[in-house]
Scaffold this motif. Structure first.
Motif, PDB file in Angstrom:
ATOM      1  N   VAL A  20      33.861  -8.840  25.476  1.00  0.00           N
ATOM      2  CA  VAL A  20      33.475  -8.374  24.146  1.00  0.00           C
ATOM      3  C   VAL A  20      33.613  -6.860  24.110  1.00  0.00           C
ATOM      4  CG1 VAL A  20      31.914 -10.303  23.639  1.00  0.00           C
ATOM      5  CG2 VAL A  20      31.012  -8.242  24.725  1.00  0.00           C
ATOM      6  N   VAL A  21      33.941  -6.354  22.934  1.00  0.00           N
ATOM      7  CA  VAL A  21      34.077  -4.914  22.683  1.00  0.00           C
ATOM      8  C   VAL A  21      33.159  -4.575  21.521  1.00  0.00           C
ATOM      9  CG1 VAL A  21      35.652  -3.065  22.004  1.00  0.00           C
ATOM     10  CG2 VAL A  21      36.473  -4.926  23.472  1.00  0.00           C
ATOM     11  N   ILE A  22      32.329  -3.543  21.666  1.00  0.00           N
ATOM     12  CA  ILE A  22      31.387  -3.150  20.621  1.00  0.00           C
ATOM     13  C   ILE A  22      31.516  -1.653  20.375  1.00  0.00           C
ATOM     14  CG2 ILE A  22      29.009  -3.331  19.793  1.00  0.00           C
ATOM     15  CD1 ILE A  22      29.676  -4.882  23.107  1.00  0.00           C
ATOM     16  N   VAL A  23      31.588  -1.252  19.110  1.00  0.00           N
ATOM     17  CA  VAL A  23      31.650   0.172  18.772  1.00  0.00           C
ATOM     18  C   VAL A  23      30.652   0.466  17.661  1.00  0.00           C
ATOM     19  CG1 VAL A  23      34.086   0.342  19.419  1.00  0.00           C
ATOM     20  CG2 VAL A  23      33.472  -0.095  17.038  1.00  0.00           C
ATOM     21  N   PRO A  24      30.112   1.674  17.625  1.00  0.00           N
ATOM     22  CA  PRO A  24      29.170   2.025  16.561  1.00  0.00           C
ATOM     23  C   PRO A  24      29.888   2.263  15.242  1.00  0.00           C
ATOM     24  CG  PRO A  24      29.591   3.926  17.949  1.00  0.00           C
ATOM     25  CD  PRO A  24      30.312   2.772  18.584  1.00  0.00           C
ATOM     26  N   ASP A  25      29.170   2.013  14.148  1.00  0.00           N
ATOM     27  CA  ASP A  25      29.727   2.302  12.824  1.00  0.00           C
ATOM     28  C   ASP A  25      29.550   3.784  12.510  1.00  0.00           C
ATOM     29  OD1 ASP A  25      30.417  -0.328  12.527  1.00  0.00           O
ATOM     30  OD2 ASP A  25      28.614  -0.867  11.408  1.00  0.00           O
ATOM     31  N   LEU A  26      30.135   4.606  13.346  1.00  0.00           N
ATOM     32  CA  LEU A  26      30.101   6.059  13.220  1.00  0.00           C
ATOM     33  C   LEU A  26      31.534   6.567  13.335  1.00  0.00           C
ATOM     34  CD1 LEU A  26      27.184   6.789  15.738  1.00  0.00           C
ATOM     35  CD2 LEU A  26      27.005   6.892  13.240  1.00  0.00           C
ATOM     36  N   PRO A  27      31.843   7.715  12.755  1.00  0.00           N
ATOM     37  CA  PRO A  27      33.199   8.264  12.889  1.00  0.00           C
ATOM     38  C   PRO A  27      33.527   8.520  14.361  1.00  0.00           C
ATOM     39  CG  PRO A  27      31.994   9.399  11.154  1.00  0.00           C
ATOM     40  CD  PRO A  27      30.990   8.555  11.882  1.00  0.00           C
TER      41      PRO A  27
END
Length: 417
Positions: free
Chosen positions: A105-112
């Protein structure tokens, strides 16, 4: 991970430092938001389970691909609040260099994302089992075991969490096999770079607990040659399974050792069938151990704990004929799959609970001594009263400070003499 420690990893403590009125309002609002999000995530996670069989079933034969190349990817609807996540299957390599599929799984924040891309934290999970069904990405909450997930997202990091070979996607298990575990970690970082919306860069940090500590340390040793296009900034581990000889010798006399061995023996038999005649690796088992191993190897540590104990408890003291750490071919194989054969040239963080009965403090002390003798930059932290299951959580405050240091280009202080 000790079977009895499995419940520990859900235990965390928080404090509210506000006036009574303000605190009451904030807690009510936050509780409402998080409660609603927990319900949403559970509902979406249950829905995800319905699509899992099709996603994880691959064509045979599998078309060839370079390490890290994506085979299949889908967005995960139950991503934590403020993040976007994907389930991904990608090409990796086994012990012999053969092309294999692995899931993550890959997770990224909803930030620029920064212009150079997000720095990646590549997570190696502790033992959940060795069978395909035991993969963390197959859970209703595929993010639950990622210790530090919310803190990493809040700091803007991307997180990549492999299942390891043979988990999630059917295939030969790589349980406690350093090279294929490491390859799957590094190739997961490559796969994340191929997801355009993830916006990850080429810099990454390794972070692992227990079995994941072994995977992270092997990945650190192999990164420069196996994935030279990536830039490793540092490696952090908590209660790492660094020295398998000490681990097996310490634990084979208890339920943890029986469980670990039952996962490792089939994996090692398959991986080393070209080196050892049929039955030589399993010859260390007693007749009762041999009969019980296939059933135990199919059980998941966290969800089938009761079943594991029912089989393993009666075998304590009678599972193997002798100490694997001093019996060939196990003596050789455990050494080959222990970390430390190559010096680490990046900063290292090591956290160890002093009440750990699985990865004993002495085993970690010995590994740190080896690192220091090799000239590594090591930040070693001990945590009184902390058991194996809580080692990563206990390490997080200091690990996060260490992480901010290495990702800013500074050199953390070393505890080596």
């Amino acid at each position: 991970m000790h079977p009895r420690d499995s419940a520990d990893i859900w235990s965390r403590t928080r404090r509210v430092r506000r006036g009574f009125v303000v605190a009451g309002v904030l807690v009510a609002l936050l509780g409402g938001v998080l409660g609603a999000d927990a319900i949403r995530r559970h509902i979406e996670g249950e829905a995800d389970l319905q699509t899992d069989p099709a996603f994880y079933t691959l064509p045979a034969p599998l078309p060839a691909g370079e390490p890290g190349t994506i085979i299949r990817v889908e967005e995960i609807a139950s991503a934590p609040l403020g993040s976007t996540a994907w389930r991904v299957i990608y090409h990796s390599r086994d012990l012999h260099g053969t092309d294999i599929p692995v899931s993550a799984v890959v997770i990224v924040p909803d930030l620029p994302a920064p212009a150079e891309g997000r720095t990646v934290v590549a997570w190696g999970h502790p033992t959940t089992g060795a069978a395909a069904k035991c993969a963390p990405s197959l859970g209703v909450d595929p993010f639950q075991l990622i210790e530090g997930l919310h803190e990493f997202l809040a700091e803007g990091y991307a997180i990549v969490a492999t299942d390891y070979p043979g988990m999630g996607v059917d295939g030969a298990s790589a349980y406690l096999l350093g090279v294929p575990e490491a390859n799957s970690v590094l190739d997961a970082v490559r796969a994340a770079r191929a997801i355009d919306k993830a916006q990850t860069g080429d810099e990454f940090v390794l972070w692992g607990h227990s079995q994941g500590g072994q995977a992270a340390l092997f990945a650190a040793e192999r990164a420069a040659t196996y994935a030279p296009e990536l830039t490793l900034l540092g490696v952090a581990v908590a209660a790492p399974a660094a020295n398998l000889s000490e681990l097996m010798s310490d634990d084979i006399v208890n339920v943890s050792g029986v469980t670990i061995a039952s996962y490792a023996i089939p994996a090692y038999e398959a991986a080393y069938d070209d080196r050892y005649p049929d039955g030589e690796i399993a010859a260390i088992l007693t007749p009762a151990g041999s009969a019980a191993t296939p059933e135990m190897a199919a059980l998941c540590l966290l969800s089938q704990n009761k079943e594991i104990h029912a089989i393993a408890d009666p075998l304590i003291g009678g599972y193997v004929r002798s100490d694997p750490s001093t019996t060939e071919p196990w003596e050789t194989l455990l050494k080959e799959n222990s970390a430390g054969s190559q010096p680490l040239t990046v900063p290292v963080f090591v956290g160890q609970g002093l009440a750990d009965e699985l990865v004993k403090p002495k085993a970690t002390e010995d590994y740190v001594t080896l690192l220091c003798s090799q000239g590594a930059d090591v930040a070693f932290h001990r945590y009184p009263g902390v058991t194996h299951g809580l080692a990563a959580y206990a390490s997080l405050p200091e690990m996060l400070l260490w992480l901010s240091t290495v990702t800013s280009g500074r050199t953390p202080s070393s505890t080596c003499p």
